[in-house]
Design an enzyme around this catalytic site. Sequence first.
Site, short mmCIF file in Angstrom:
data_model
loop_
_atom_site.label_atom_id
_atom_site.label_comp_id
_atom_site.label_asym_id
_atom_site.label_seq_id
_atom_site.Cartn_x
_atom_site.Cartn_y
_atom_site.Cartn_z
N GLU A 87 0.84 -1.20 0.00
CA GLU A 87 0.00 0.00 0.00
C GLU A 87 0.87 1.25 0.00
O GLU A 87 1.99 1.24 0.52
CB GLU A 87 -0.82 0.05 1.29
N CYS A 105 3.38 8.59 1.08
CA CYS A 105 3.83 7.72 2.18
C CYS A 105 4.09 6.35 1.55
O CYS A 105 3.17 5.72 1.01
CB CYS A 105 2.73 7.64 3.23
N CYS A 112 5.56 -6.70 8.08
CA CYS A 112 6.54 -6.14 9.02
C CYS A 112 6.73 -7.09 10.18
O CYS A 112 5.77 -7.69 10.68
CB CYS A 112 6.04 -4.79 9.54
N CYS A 116 3.87 -3.96 15.99
CA CYS A 116 3.33 -2.95 16.92
C CYS A 116 1.85 -3.26 17.18
O CYS A 116 1.11 -3.68 16.27
CB CYS A 116 3.48 -1.56 16.35
N CYS A 119 -1.09 -1.77 14.86
CA CYS A 119 -0.81 -1.71 13.43
C CYS A 119 -1.33 -2.93 12.67
O CYS A 119 -0.99 -4.08 13.01
CB CYS A 119 0.71 -1.59 13.23
N CYS A 337 -1.56 2.22 7.72
CA CYS A 337 -0.92 1.21 6.90
C CYS A 337 -1.42 -0.20 7.19
O CYS A 337 -1.68 -0.58 8.31
CB CYS A 337 0.60 1.30 7.01
S1 SF4 Z 1 3.88 0.52 12.93
FE1 SF4 Z 1 3.46 -1.34 11.75
S2 SF4 Z 1 4.75 -1.19 9.94
FE2 SF4 Z 1 5.54 0.33 11.44
S3 SF4 Z 1 7.14 -0.78 12.58
FE3 SF4 Z 1 5.23 -1.07 13.74
S4 SF4 Z 1 4.38 -3.03 12.95
FE4 SF4 Z 1 5.92 -2.31 11.47
#
Ligand code: SF4
Length: 355
Positions: A87, A105, A112, A116, A119, A337
């Site tokens: 994306e 962006c 990932c 987090c 996220c 995201c």
């Molecule tokens: S916010 Fe999402 S994409 Fe960014 S580092 Fe944390 S888990 Fe990874």
Amino acid sequence: MRSCTEEILQTVCGELGLKRFRAAQLFHWVQQKAVRSWDEIANVGKGDLKLISSRLSFHPPELLKERRSVDGTRKYLFRLHDGEMIECVLMDYAREQSRDRHTVCVSTQVGCAVGCAFCATGMEGFRRNLTSGEIVGQVLDITYFIRREDPDFQVTNIVFMGMGEPLLNYEEVLGAIKLMNQEKGLNIGMRRMTISTSGVVPQILQLAQENPQVGLAVSLHAANDRARSDLVPMNRRYSLAQLMEACREYSRITRRRVTFEVALTDDNANQTEAEDFVRLLKGQLGHVNLIPVNPVTGTGMKRPDLEKLKTFARVLEAGGISVSVREERGTDIEAACGQLRRQWREGNHEPISSI
Ligand code: SF4
């Protein structure tokens, strides 16, 4: 093809027995005109293009979906040549005095590994790193599609805040930055690009040493190790003390202030947390960006109301910390995201453009 610098193209052209100026022409078509196929390259003969295409591949991704917000933000979902999906988001800021700002962006990884808590990308795990060509390609493809409506369209700013942790794909991200900075390419100034990290300490220090003059934003989100480790698991590898020391070193070497991103939920937007941030950031050359969390299904987090946000900002200001509240963009189109990719995988295949 999109990963190639002009120097690489010169080498390839030389090895194929082609004239050196072909490299400059190809670089211009790919990196400035943002073409998506060999057929669109007008001033290079078919024979030469055939030779070059035998050495370099050109796989522009397929546009699966575009969503437009009422505020003008556009979100794109692309399928890469190997079937993976990424994306990216375009945010337009109209200016009265200066030229309009068009910020993209970009994603730097498919998925990932950081995970987090707030996220959507992190929830789905890591798939692979993107190449510098795939990172630049997001900006080129957005440019290509918008120019069909506005031939003068030019991206002005880049934020590395999409899917993935940019500093865990350091070399390709730096390669993309250098490509986008090329005068004969997208010509985006170094100071108009910002890398956002969850806090990968060794690469923050490496970036400081290389000092490419790009901005650095750190996703802080909590002011003590226990809370931060729950929200940003990178904190279990590099503690807040190590991270803050790296940020001080970064500012000392580059003489640039770090932006600290703080996502606020209905739970943590309170006086005690704000005071903890004041203690943590006192004396640090930095600026705090407060971000009301985007509602993401499955996180259970609630957005704080405006009054709580303002109170939080006032406590920081009173403590001598520079602070602003990030302008919200694209909340009606799941601009955070990973959300669009997740919807697509769950079977929500709306037509390409849904306004
Ligand atoms: S916010 Fe999402 S994409 Fe960014 S580092 Fe944390 S888990 Fe990874």
